[in-house]
Design a protein around this motif. Structure first.
Motif, PDB file in Angstrom:
ATOM      1  N   MET A 256      27.928  24.742  39.974  1.00 21.67           N
ATOM      2  CA  MET A 256      27.941  24.493  41.883  1.00 21.67           C
ATOM      3  C   MET A 256      26.786  23.729  42.299  1.00 21.67           C
ATOM      4  SD  MET A 256      28.414  25.610  44.976  1.00 21.67           S
ATOM      5  CE  MET A 256      27.313  25.840  45.923  1.00 21.67           C
ATOM      6  N   GLY A 257      26.453  23.380  41.915  1.00 18.36           N
ATOM      7  CA  GLY A 257      24.620  22.308  42.431  1.00 18.36           C
ATOM      8  C   GLY A 257      25.491  21.164  42.138  1.00 18.36           C
ATOM      9  N   ILE A 258      26.003  20.387  41.240  1.00 20.70           N
ATOM     10  CA  ILE A 258      26.723  19.444  40.568  1.00 20.70           C
ATOM     11  C   ILE A 258      27.793  18.747  41.712  1.00 20.70           C
ATOM     12  CG2 ILE A 258      27.909  18.474  39.068  1.00 20.70           C
ATOM     13  CD1 ILE A 258      26.464  19.574  37.127  1.00 20.70           C
ATOM     14  N   TYR A 259      28.673  19.983  41.789  1.00 20.57           N
ATOM     15  CA  TYR A 259      29.768  20.436  43.066  1.00 20.57           C
ATOM     16  C   TYR A 259      29.472  19.750  43.957  1.00 20.57           C
ATOM     17  CZ  TYR A 259      34.058  21.594  45.642  1.00 20.57           C
ATOM     18  OH  TYR A 259      35.007  21.075  46.121  1.00 20.57           O
ATOM     19  N   HIS A 260      28.364  20.909  44.807  1.00 14.47           N
ATOM     20  CA  HIS A 260      28.028  20.646  45.664  1.00 14.47           C
ATOM     21  C   HIS A 260      27.022  18.983  46.054  1.00 14.47           C
ATOM     22  CE1 HIS A 260      26.332  22.767  49.467  1.00 14.47           C
ATOM     23  NE2 HIS A 260      25.771  21.749  49.444  1.00 14.47           N
ATOM     24  N   ALA A 261      26.209  18.746  45.362  1.00 10.40           N
ATOM     25  CA  ALA A 261      25.417  17.168  45.942  1.00 10.40           C
ATOM     26  C   ALA A 261      26.253  16.384  45.565  1.00 10.40           C
ATOM     27  CB  ALA A 261      24.878  16.580  44.353  1.00 10.40           C
ATOM     28  N   ASN A 262      27.568  15.865  45.493  1.00 11.42           N
ATOM     29  CA  ASN A 262      28.421  15.237  45.134  1.00 11.42           C
ATOM     30  C   ASN A 262      29.436  15.076  46.037  1.00 11.42           C
ATOM     31  OD1 ASN A 262      28.759  13.302  42.356  1.00 11.42           O
ATOM     32  ND2 ASN A 262      27.607  15.090  41.859  1.00 11.42           N
ATOM     33  N   TYR A 263      30.079  16.484  46.772  1.00 11.42           N
ATOM     34  CA  TYR A 263      30.883  16.629  47.669  1.00 11.42           C
ATOM     35  C   TYR A 263      29.810  16.498  48.830  1.00 11.42           C
ATOM     36  CZ  TYR A 263      33.559  19.563  51.028  1.00 11.42           C
ATOM     37  OH  TYR A 263      34.438  20.401  51.725  1.00 11.42           O
ATOM     38  N   THR A 264      27.921  16.546  49.247  1.00 13.13           N
ATOM     39  CA  THR A 264      27.626  16.590  50.068  1.00 13.13           C
ATOM     40  C   THR A 264      27.779  14.780  50.781  1.00 13.13           C
ATOM     41  OG1 THR A 264      26.296  18.058  50.239  1.00 13.13           O
ATOM     42  CG2 THR A 264      25.409  16.209  51.058  1.00 13.13           C
ATOM     43  N   ILE A 265      28.171  13.473  49.752  1.00 12.99           N
ATOM     44  CA  ILE A 265      27.142  12.655  49.705  1.00 12.99           C
ATOM     45  C   ILE A 265      28.784  12.432  51.029  1.00 12.99           C
ATOM     46  CG2 ILE A 265      28.341   9.412  49.155  1.00 12.99           C
ATOM     47  CD1 ILE A 265      26.040  11.230  46.119  1.00 12.99           C
ATOM     48  N   SER A 266      30.357  12.686  50.517  1.00 15.31           N
ATOM     49  CA  SER A 266      31.143  12.475  50.554  1.00 15.31           C
ATOM     50  C   SER A 266      30.965  12.970  52.658  1.00 15.31           C
ATOM     51  CB  SER A 266      31.891  11.866  50.615  1.00 15.31           C
ATOM     52  OG  SER A 266      32.991  11.623  49.317  1.00 15.31           O
ATOM     53  N   SER A 267      31.317  14.272  52.550  1.00 11.87           N
ATOM     54  CA  SER A 267      31.199  15.019  53.349  1.00 11.87           C
ATOM     55  C   SER A 267      30.308  14.541  55.193  1.00 11.87           C
ATOM     56  CB  SER A 267      30.905  16.665  53.052  1.00 11.87           C
ATOM     57  OG  SER A 267      29.989  16.904  52.841  1.00 11.87           O
ATOM     58  N   THR A 268      28.785  14.225  54.248  1.00  9.18           N
ATOM     59  CA  THR A 268      27.728  13.197  55.017  1.00  9.18           C
ATOM     60  C   THR A 268      28.171  12.222  56.135  1.00  9.18           C
ATOM     61  OG1 THR A 268      25.745  14.690  53.920  1.00  9.18           O
ATOM     62  CG2 THR A 268      25.781  12.508  55.291  1.00  9.18           C
ATOM     63  N   VAL A 269      28.947  11.442  55.261  1.00  8.69           N
ATOM     64  CA  VAL A 269      29.501  10.212  56.159  1.00  8.69           C
ATOM     65  C   VAL A 269      30.548  10.687  57.056  1.00  8.69           C
ATOM     66  CG1 VAL A 269      30.471   8.165  55.523  1.00  8.69           C
ATOM     67  CG2 VAL A 269      29.074   8.954  53.645  1.00  8.69           C
ATOM     68  N   PHE A 270      31.344  11.356  56.579  1.00  6.26           N
ATOM     69  CA  PHE A 270      32.814  11.401  57.483  1.00  6.26           C
ATOM     70  C   PHE A 270      32.525  12.671  58.202  1.00  6.26           C
ATOM     71  CE2 PHE A 270      35.272   9.278  54.057  1.00  6.26           C
ATOM     72  CZ  PHE A 270      36.272   8.535  54.665  1.00  6.26           C
ATOM     73  N   ASN A 271      31.231  13.745  58.261  1.00 11.35           N
ATOM     74  CA  ASN A 271      30.987  14.082  59.400  1.00 11.35           C
ATOM     75  C   ASN A 271      29.900  13.527  60.899  1.00 11.35           C
ATOM     76  OD1 ASN A 271      31.985  16.943  59.218  1.00 11.35           O
ATOM     77  ND2 ASN A 271      30.554  16.883  57.288  1.00 11.35           N
ATOM     78  N   LEU A 272      29.241  12.540  59.975  1.00 11.59           N
ATOM     79  CA  LEU A 272      28.641  11.393  60.464  1.00 11.59           C
ATOM     80  C   LEU A 272      29.496  10.747  61.140  1.00 11.59           C
ATOM     81  CD1 LEU A 272      25.809  10.325  58.769  1.00 11.59           C
ATOM     82  CD2 LEU A 272      25.775  12.181  60.083  1.00 11.59           C
ATOM     83  N   TYR A 335      22.808  15.104  37.642  1.00 10.13           N
ATOM     84  CA  TYR A 335      24.497  15.369  38.961  1.00 10.13           C
ATOM     85  C   TYR A 335      25.520  14.644  38.327  1.00 10.13           C
ATOM     86  CZ  TYR A 335      21.446  18.051  41.001  1.00 10.13           C
ATOM     87  OH  TYR A 335      20.133  19.199  41.309  1.00 10.13           O
ATOM     88  N   PHE A 336      25.387  13.233  37.854  1.00  4.50           N
ATOM     89  CA  PHE A 336      26.024  12.535  37.672  1.00  4.50           C
ATOM     90  C   PHE A 336      27.706  12.441  36.679  1.00  4.50           C
ATOM     91  CE2 PHE A 336      27.852   8.452  35.232  1.00  4.50           C
ATOM     92  CZ  PHE A 336      28.274   8.043  36.937  1.00  4.50           C
ATOM     93  N   GLU A 337      29.071  12.342  38.325  1.00  6.31           N
ATOM     94  CA  GLU A 337      29.800  12.947  37.130  1.00  6.31           C
ATOM     95  C   GLU A 337      30.723  11.727  37.257  1.00  6.31           C
ATOM     96  OE1 GLU A 337      33.059  14.328  39.287  1.00  6.31           O
ATOM     97  OE2 GLU A 337      31.696  13.615  41.029  1.00  6.31           O
ATOM     98  N   ASN A 338      30.224  10.430  38.095  1.00  9.46           N
ATOM     99  CA  ASN A 338      31.058   9.099  37.836  1.00  9.46           C
ATOM    100  C   ASN A 338      32.189   8.763  38.938  1.00  9.46           C
ATOM    101  OD1 ASN A 338      31.211   7.001  36.285  1.00  9.46           O
ATOM    102  ND2 ASN A 338      34.195   7.368  35.716  1.00  9.46           N
ATOM    103  N   GLY A 339      31.813   9.749  40.378  1.00  7.14           N
ATOM    104  CA  GLY A 339      32.127   9.708  41.202  1.00  7.14           C
ATOM    105  C   GLY A 339      33.880   9.774  41.854  1.00  7.14           C
TER     106      GLY A 339
END
Length: 496
Positions: A256-272, A335-339
Motif C-alpha cells: 500500500m505504501g509503494i502504491y500510495h507514493a507513486n499514486y501521489t506523484i500523478s495525483s499531486t500534479v493533476f490536482n494542482l 518504492y521504485f516500480e518503474n513508473g
C-alpha cells in the motif's frame, strides 16, 4: 461585464494561480522524496491510510457544506446577510466536528487498552487532523469563491512548505519515524491551524458568526443544493480512494505504501492543475450563470476546458515519458516500480479533470442527482475490478482500474450533461495542442535517452519541453488571444 472582459479575468486569474501551483507541485515532489526516505513503505502506508481516511471522512461529513459555501457565499453581500450566512455555515461546521470528536473520542477511550501506545497517539492525532483539515477546507472555499487570490496563493505555498519543514524538524528531533508517521501528522495539524487563524482574522469572519442568527432558510437552500451531493460525495470517495482499502487487506501496508507514493506523484500534479484552472475560471462562470445567459456560460465553460487541456495535456505527456525517471529520482529505492502506476494514474486523473468541467452543468443548475448516478456506476466498477484483479496482478491492477473507472465516469458525464450545457471542443485547437505535445514529447524522449539520469538533467528536460511546447503553440497561433491579454495586463501593471 462583456465577453472580452470575462475572458481577460479568466486568463489573468488562471495565470496567477498556475505559477503558485507549480511551486506547490515542486515542493510536493520534494515532500514525497523526503517522506519516502524518512519512512519505510509500511510506515508510509499507515500515513497514506490516515490521510486517505481523513480526506474521505471530511468529504463525506462536510463536503456538502464546503460545496454549498463555495456556491452561495457571493450571494450574501451585505453585513446582515453575511451574518446569517456565516452563522448558519459555521454552526453546521461546529455541530459536525463536535459530533465526530465526541463519538470517536469515546471510542478511543473505550478501546485504547487493546492497542500499543504509539497507535493510540496516532489515532488521537488523526482526530485532531480531521478537525483542522476540514476547517481549513471550508475557509479556503470562502477565499476561492470571493477571489481573495493573493491571500489564497500565499497560504497554499506557506502550507506545503511549512508542513515539509516542520516534518523534517520533528523527524530529526524525535527519531521515531522507523515505526510511526506521527511527525508528518503533527505537521499537518500545526500548519492547518495557522492557516485557519490567518483566514479567520484576515477576512474577519468572527464578526459575522453568532449562533443565534442560524438561518433555517439558508439551511434549506444548502440542503436543496447539496443533499444529492452527500450521495455523490460517498460514491466519489469510493471511486477516488477505495483502492487503498482493497490493497491493504489483500497485499499489506508495505505494498500500500509503494502504491500510495507513486499514486501521489500523478495525483499531486493533476490536482494542482485542476484546482489552478478551476479557481481561475469558475467564479467568472458562476457570475455569468447568475445573469441567466446560457449561451455565454457554455462559451466560457468551453474556454475553461481549453485552458485545462492547454496545461494538462503536456503534463500527461511529460509524466508518461518521464515516469520511470521521476520514480527513480524522487522515491526511495524501496518504492521504485518503474513508473507503471504513475502513467496509469496520470491518465485517470486527466480524464477525471475533464469530467469535473462537464459536471458543472449540474452544479450550476443545482440539480446534482445525475452526478450521483454517474459516480455510483463508476465507483461500483472500480471496486469490483479491484477486488477481482488486485489479488491476481498486484497493486498495478488498481492503477489501471483507476483509469478505466474515470474513463467511464467521463463518458457518462459528457453524454448526459450536454443536454443541459454543451461544451464545445474546437477541433483546430485540439489538433494544435496535440501536435505541440507530440513535438515536445519527441524532444524530451530524445533528451532522456542520451543524458545521464539526475535531478539536473530532469529539470533541463522539463524546461526544454515547456519551451518547445510554448513555442509550438505560439507558432501555430493557439495562444494569440492569451498573449495579447498577458501583454496588456503587464503594461497596466507597469503603469500602476
Amino acid at each position: 461585464m462583456n465577453t472580452h472582459e470575462v475572458k481577460k479575468t479568466m486568463v489573468k486569474d488562471t495565470l496567477l494561480y498556475l505559477p503558485a501551483r507549480i511551486i506547490e507541485g515542486l515542493i510536493g515532489l520534494i515532500t514525497i522524496t523526503l517522506y519516502t526516505s524518512f519512512f519505510a513503505p509500511e510506515v508510509y502506508g499507515y500515513y497514506g491510510l490516515i490521510t486517505t481516511t481523513i480526506n474521505i471522512s471530511s468529504f463525506l461529513l462536510l463536503g456538502w457544506l464546503i460545496q454549498s459555501v463555495y456556491r452561495y457565499v457571493n450571494s450574501y453581500d451585505t453585513d446582515k446577510r453575511r451574518t446569517l450566512f456565516y452563522s448558519t455555515s459555521f454552526t453546521l461546521w461546529l455541530s459536525a466536528n463536535v459530533l465526530v470528536v465526541v463519538v470517536v473520542g469515546i471510542g478511543l477511550l473505550l478501546t485504547g487498552r487493546t492497542r500499543e501506545d504509539y497507535i493510540n497517539e496516532l489515532l488521537l492525532l488523526s482526530l485532531f487532523m480531521f478537525v483542522t483539515y476540514n476547517t481549513s477546507q471550508v475557509l479556503i472555499s470562502v477565499l476561492s469563491a470571493t477571489r481573495k487570490t493573493k491571500l489564497l496563493l500565499f497560504l497554499s505555498i506557506f502550507s506545503v512548505s511549512m508542513k515539509l519543514l516542520l516534518t523534517v524538524f520533528l523527524v530529526h528531533t524525535y527519531q521515531n519515524n522507523d515505526y510511526t508517521p506521527a511527525s508528518a501528522v503533527i505537521s499537518n495539524i500545526a500548519v492547518d491551524f495557522i492557516v485557519i487563524a490567518v483566514i479567520v482574522f484576515r477576512i474577519k469572519i468572527y464578526k459575522y458568526f453568532t449562533l443565534k442568527y442560524f438561518s433555517k432558510r439558508i439551511l434549506k437552500k444548502f440542503m436543496a443544493y447539496s443533499l444529492p451531493l452527500v450521495g455523490v460525495n460517498i460514491t466519489m470517495s469510493i471511486l477516488n480512494l477505495s483502492d487503498r482499502y482493497v490493497i491493504t487487506p489483500l497485499l499489506g501496508t508495505e505494498q500500500m505504501g509503494i502504491y500510495h507514493a507513486n499514486y501521489t506523484i500523478s495525483s499531486t500534479v493533476f490536482n494542482l492543475i485542476l484546482v489552478a484552472v478551476m479557481r481561475g475560471v469558475y467564479p467568472s462562470i458562476l457570475k455569468n450563470w447568475r445573469q441567466n445567459n446560457k449561451e455565454q456560460t457554455e462559451y466560457f465553460l468551453s474556454q475553461a476546458v481549453r485552458y485545462y487541456l492547454l496545461v494538462s495535456t503536456p503534463a500527461l505527456t511529460g509524466l508518461c515519458i518521464l515516469s520511470s525517471t521521476v520514480s527513480k529520482l524522487f522515491l526511495d529505492a524501496a518504492y521504485f516500480e518503474n513508473g507503471f502506476v504513475i502513467i496509469w494514474v496520470a491518465i485517470g486523473m486527466f480524464l477525471y479533470g475533464l469530467a469535473e468541467y462537464s459536471n458543472k452543468a449540474w452544479e450550476l443548475t443545482s440539480n446534482t442527482k445525475p452526478l450521483f448516478y454517474n459516480t455510483v456506476i463508476s465507483a461500483v466498477l472500480n471496486v469490483v475490478l479491484n477486488i477481482v484483479f488486485v489479488k491476481i496482478y498486484g497493486y498495478r491492477a488498481a492503477a489501471v482500474n483507476t483509469a478505466l473507472a474515470y474513463l467511464v465516469y467521463l463518458a457518462l458525464s459528457l453524454s448526459r450533461s450536454r443536454k443541459i450545457l454543451k461544451i464545445t471542443f474546437n477541433p483546430s485547437s485540439m489538433a494544435r495542442i496535440v501536435l505541440s505535445c507530440v513535438i515536445m514529447g519527441l524532444v524530451v524522449w530524445t533528451e532522456i535517452r542520451f543524458m545521464q539520469i539526475s535531478v539536473i538533467t530532469l529539470a533541463l528536460s522539463v524546461i526544454t519541453g515547456c519551451v518547445v511546447y510554448f513555442a509550438c503553440l505560439t507558432v501555430t497561433g493557439e495562444l494569440k488571444t492569451e498573449m495579447s491579454y498577458l501583454m496588456n495586463w503587464i503594461k497596466s501593471m507597469k503603469k500602476q
